[in-house]
Design an enzyme around this catalytic site. Structure first.
Site, PDB file in Angstrom:
ATOM      1  N   GLU A 113       0.069  -9.837  -0.609  1.00 56.56           N
ATOM      2  CA  GLU A 113      -1.332 -10.253  -0.534  1.00 56.56           C
ATOM      3  C   GLU A 113      -1.920 -10.528  -1.914  1.00 56.56           C
ATOM      4  OE1 GLU A 113      -3.226  -8.234   3.375  1.00 56.56           O
ATOM      5  OE2 GLU A 113      -2.021  -6.878   2.144  1.00 56.56           O
ATOM      6  N   GLY A 142       0.751  -5.358   0.528  1.00 55.34           N
ATOM      7  CA  GLY A 142      -0.250  -5.618  -0.496  1.00 55.34           C
ATOM      8  C   GLY A 142       0.281  -6.385  -1.681  1.00 55.34           C
ATOM      9  N   GLU A 191       3.325  -5.087   7.777  1.00 57.54           N
ATOM     10  CA  GLU A 191       2.278  -4.233   8.348  1.00 57.54           C
ATOM     11  C   GLU A 191       2.411  -4.081   9.858  1.00 57.54           C
ATOM     12  OE1 GLU A 191       0.476  -6.183   4.647  1.00 57.54           O
ATOM     13  OE2 GLU A 191       1.690  -6.825   6.344  1.00 57.54           O
ATOM     14  N   ALA A 220       0.827  -1.202   0.000  1.00 53.87           N
ATOM     15  CA  ALA A 220       0.000   0.000   0.000  1.00 53.87           C
ATOM     16  C   ALA A 220       0.863   1.256   0.000  1.00 53.87           C
ATOM     17  CB  ALA A 220      -0.923   0.007   1.217  1.00 53.87           C
TER      18      ALA A 220
END
Length: 258
Positions: free
Chosen positions: A115, A112, A135, A63
């Site tokens: 992910e 991300g 994170e 992100a």
């Protein structure tokens, strides 16, 4: 544009193009990825997708932190709306995409980026690629589905080690854990991804979609419910040209052999 698409031989290559930002996923980029997937979904001339990042340093660093920080500063409701729901929409779309989607990890895949790799049905990594769940260093758990998908892929304890430490793992370890299918030299990455796509799309599109749906929808269900999903996916292919052609081809070969 931060997302580019190229089409050749029934395969679309989507490239996240924010190389100076390590292909970080800001909100316009996520929205553009979703839009491109919608276009590809409705294009019968495209049979498979390869998703990669620009350059050699990163597939995606995750992100975009300034965007994320602004959303968090707006409180829980704004953060959920702008970060979590958008991130979940992207990874769910990738996970459930009806055409084979191959992630070509050309560098670091953090947050991300990791992910997306978890959500994709197939993934190939360059030898220098690394994967991490950083994170926790920002004070929160993975928000794009990583707290749920990673342990399902690699096991609870291995997943928690990555999530709780934030430490990166190399591509070879990611392959051992089942996070990626295979690891190749960097200069062979895109050829390997296209080759995998070609080996899939030689089969009937209805069969490919049915296989993807059976596995994706059934994998986390109890076995009896999963078998019901498999049965439904099989039944959907019975009246298709793919089945008729495949059976005729096999029976013709058998008759010649006899």
């Amino acid at each position: 544009m931060t997302v580019h698409i190229e089409r050749a031989d029934q395969v679309a290559v989507i490239t996240i193009d924010r190389e100076q930002k390590l292909n970080a996923l800001d909100y316009p980029t996520i929205d553009a990825l979703l839009a491109q997937l919608d276009v590809i979904d409705s294009d019968d001339g495209i049979r498979a997708v390869v998703l990669t990042g620009a350059g050699r340093r990163a597939f995606s660093a995750g992100a975009d932190i300034p965007s994320l920080a602004a959303s968090i500063a707006g409180g829980p409701e704004r953060a959920l709306r702008e970060i979590v729901r958008r991130g979940h929409a992207l990874t769910r779309r990738i996970e459930e995409f009806p055409k084979p989607l191959i992630v070509a990890v050309n560098g670091l895949a953090y947050g991300g980026g990791c992910e997306i790799t978890e959500a994709a049905p197939l993934a190939i990594a360059a030898e220098h690629a690394t994967f991490a769940k950083p994170e926790i260093s920002l004070g929160f758990p993975p928000p794009f589905g990583g707290s749920q998908r990673l342990p399902r892929h690699v096991g609870r304890k291995r997943g928690l080690e990555m999530i709780l430490t934030g430490d990166p793992i190399p591509a070879a370890r990611a392959a051992e854990l089942g996070l990626v299918n295979t690891v190749v030299p960097a200069d062979e990455l895109m050829d390997a991804a296209r080759d995998l796509a070609a080996r899939i799309i030689r089969h009937a599109p209805t069969a490919v979609t049915a296989c993807l749906r059976a596995v994706t929808r059934g994998i986390n269900l109890p076995i009896d419910e999963g078998l019901a999903v498999e049965a439904a996916c099989f039944a959907a292919t019975v009246p298709t040209d793919g089945v008729r052609t495949g059976l005729s081809r096999f029976l013709d070969r058998t008759a010649v052999a006899d």
